[in-house]
Design a protein around this motif. Sequence first.
Motif, PDB file in Angstrom:
ATOM      1  N   THR A 123     -13.338   1.055  -4.129  1.00  0.00           N
ATOM      2  CA  THR A 123     -12.929   1.260  -2.738  1.00  0.00           C
ATOM      3  C   THR A 123     -12.377   2.657  -2.539  1.00  0.00           C
ATOM      4  O   THR A 123     -12.682   3.325  -1.539  1.00  0.00           O
ATOM      5  CB  THR A 123     -11.897   0.203  -2.324  1.00  0.00           C
ATOM      6  N   GLU A 124     -11.557   3.126  -3.458  1.00  0.00           N
ATOM      7  CA  GLU A 124     -10.998   4.475  -3.327  1.00  0.00           C
ATOM      8  C   GLU A 124     -12.097   5.525  -3.328  1.00  0.00           C
ATOM      9  O   GLU A 124     -12.018   6.528  -2.602  1.00  0.00           O
ATOM     10  CB  GLU A 124      -9.982   4.711  -4.448  1.00  0.00           C
ATOM     11  N   HIS A 133       0.856  -1.182   0.000  1.00  0.00           N
ATOM     12  CA  HIS A 133       0.000   0.000   0.000  1.00  0.00           C
ATOM     13  C   HIS A 133       0.898   1.241   0.000  1.00  0.00           C
ATOM     14  O   HIS A 133       1.839   1.320   0.799  1.00  0.00           O
ATOM     15  CB  HIS A 133      -0.830   0.089   1.299  1.00  0.00           C
ATOM     16  N   THR A 142      -2.297   6.760  -5.082  1.00  0.00           N
ATOM     17  CA  THR A 142      -3.272   7.758  -5.536  1.00  0.00           C
ATOM     18  C   THR A 142      -2.675   9.152  -5.631  1.00  0.00           C
ATOM     19  O   THR A 142      -2.954   9.903  -6.582  1.00  0.00           O
ATOM     20  CB  THR A 142      -4.471   7.770  -4.562  1.00  0.00           C
ATOM     21  N   HIS A 146      -2.853   1.431  -4.834  1.00  0.00           N
ATOM     22  CA  HIS A 146      -3.434   2.768  -4.756  1.00  0.00           C
ATOM     23  C   HIS A 146      -2.510   3.781  -5.436  1.00  0.00           C
ATOM     24  O   HIS A 146      -2.825   4.260  -6.516  1.00  0.00           O
ATOM     25  CB  HIS A 146      -3.782   3.192  -3.336  1.00  0.00           C
ATOM     26  N   GLU A 206      -2.018   6.248  -0.379  1.00  0.00           N
ATOM     27  CA  GLU A 206      -3.474   6.198  -0.493  1.00  0.00           C
ATOM     28  C   GLU A 206      -4.124   7.448   0.064  1.00  0.00           C
ATOM     29  O   GLU A 206      -5.148   7.913  -0.442  1.00  0.00           O
ATOM     30  CB  GLU A 206      -4.009   4.966   0.240  1.00  0.00           C
ATOM     31  N   GLN A 207      -3.530   7.988   1.133  1.00  0.00           N
ATOM     32  CA  GLN A 207      -4.115   9.114   1.852  1.00  0.00           C
ATOM     33  C   GLN A 207      -3.148  10.293   1.887  1.00  0.00           C
ATOM     34  O   GLN A 207      -1.937  10.110   2.026  1.00  0.00           O
ATOM     35  CB  GLN A 207      -4.435   8.694   3.294  1.00  0.00           C
ATOM     36  N   ASP A 255     -10.754   8.516  -1.022  1.00  0.00           N
ATOM     37  CA  ASP A 255      -9.294   8.620  -1.110  1.00  0.00           C
ATOM     38  C   ASP A 255      -8.834   9.710  -2.073  1.00  0.00           C
ATOM     39  O   ASP A 255      -7.893  10.446  -1.789  1.00  0.00           O
ATOM     40  CB  ASP A 255      -8.700   7.284  -1.581  1.00  0.00           C
ATOM     41  N   ILE A 313      -5.074  -0.138  -9.051  1.00  0.00           N
ATOM     42  CA  ILE A 313      -6.081   0.906  -8.827  1.00  0.00           C
ATOM     43  C   ILE A 313      -7.367   0.222  -8.383  1.00  0.00           C
ATOM     44  O   ILE A 313      -7.861  -0.679  -9.069  1.00  0.00           O
ATOM     45  CB  ILE A 313      -6.314   1.717 -10.114  1.00  0.00           C
ATOM     46  N   CYS A 314      -7.888   0.646  -7.251  1.00  0.00           N
ATOM     47  CA  CYS A 314      -9.081   0.014  -6.664  1.00  0.00           C
ATOM     48  C   CYS A 314     -10.195   1.049  -6.658  1.00  0.00           C
ATOM     49  O   CYS A 314     -10.545   1.626  -5.620  1.00  0.00           O
ATOM     50  CB  CYS A 314      -8.771  -0.499  -5.260  1.00  0.00           C
ATOM     51  N   THR A 315     -10.766   1.277  -7.820  1.00  0.00           N
ATOM     52  CA  THR A 315     -11.614   2.445  -8.040  1.00  0.00           C
ATOM     53  C   THR A 315     -12.790   2.527  -7.079  1.00  0.00           C
ATOM     54  O   THR A 315     -13.060   3.585  -6.506  1.00  0.00           O
ATOM     55  CB  THR A 315     -12.157   2.437  -9.480  1.00  0.00           C
ATOM     56  N   ASP A 342     -10.326  -4.762  -3.558  1.00  0.00           N
ATOM     57  CA  ASP A 342      -9.912  -4.256  -2.252  1.00  0.00           C
ATOM     58  C   ASP A 342     -10.888  -4.611  -1.143  1.00  0.00           C
ATOM     59  O   ASP A 342     -10.918  -5.729  -0.656  1.00  0.00           O
ATOM     60  CB  ASP A 342      -9.681  -2.752  -2.363  1.00  0.00           C
TER      61      ASP A 342
END
Length: 409
Positions: free
Chosen positions: A258-259, A196, A235, A233, A199-200, A264, A254-256, A284
């Motif tokens: 969930t993001e 990971h 992101t 991610h 992500e944030q 996110d 890419i976990c669209t 995810d």
Amino acid sequence: MRNHATATPRGWALPGIANLHSHAFQRAMAGMAERQTDPRDSFWTWRETMYAMAARFDPGLLQAVAAQLYVEMLEAGYTTVCEFHYLHHAADGTPHAQPDAMSQALLRAARETGIRITLLPVLYMTGGFDGRALSERQRRFGHRVDAYLRLHETLRANAGDTVRIGCALHSLRAVPAAAMGEVLAGLPADARIHIHVAEQTAEVDECVAVRGARPVQWLLDNAAVDARWTLVHATHLDAAEVQGIARSGATVAICTTTEANLGDGLFPLRSFLDAGGRWGIGSDSHISVSPVEELRWLEYGQRLHARRRNIASSADSPSVGAALLQGVLGSAADSSGFAADDRIVLDAQAPILAGASADDLIDRWIFSGNASLVRDVVVAGVRVVEDGRHRDREAIAARYREAMRQLLS
């Protein structure tokens, strides 16, 4: 660009899809974190709900939930899953009598359903970049480096035609730099490595404050990131990081859905594609189990941000659907370790595909509705889904319902 759609007597055949990021136990909490717990609800408050659910699992419950999830994946067209697994111990952090009991539960679920699995046991050591100890709710995730490497070595005995064992570093905040280096040195040279990262925005800010660099840049500067790596991610990237990942040959998972669910942010898809970056998709947290939805909303999120259409298309592929499918197919082997020839078959008799041709079939599959069009799924030469139904759907669903009764009681 290759056209992957082939007409067959049973329908339109396409290659199977790899799901590059899964936390199987979270399928049990899908839809249960949609009530406000804080006026500033975010990933960090959602995580407390996730911890509460994670604490309830034992190996039997994990197998039941994972099997149901894997049936849903297969019926949707996923034929491989990369399982990012950190529920290692009992809820209080005590190792099980069989240290790999939770991992074995996931492998049994994969074998009984027929999905290919890349099991990624997770190294999770600290609660933040400052090295603080794991919280009470995180203790069941934790390992020392020596215990983690023993687990990894034990699990490698399970590898086979439909099982691969890779490595997951939970995140830079959960794995100190020295430990990361020690683990990477102890892995087989061909091990797939997932992490990971970025992500944030809070994670990015903390990494800059403690390590003096953004997380992706720090990783590229401090590890031999190459095609074996999957950055989950990723992101929040700057321009240099976009170029750096693309040059490395790593894949971004890419976990669209969930993001989006967690708020996110949006991955910079167009600039990453322009740089020659490699990417795939994952479900995810499994608030959706559909490659169609992951791909569709990957494109739609970019359209909303750019306020124009057909973002993933290019001169080589004016078809958005074909470009998206090529993306996930092009990264699957390096990310999962499987060079598979699995296939799915779409129902040519579905009204929504009436008159479809090889040129427009993929666009119509991804962008024309929510009814599943998957008729058959063949994995490792075995038909595990026929006429839209998994071979063991009813029995596995019955076990799942009982598991949910226990989890929620």
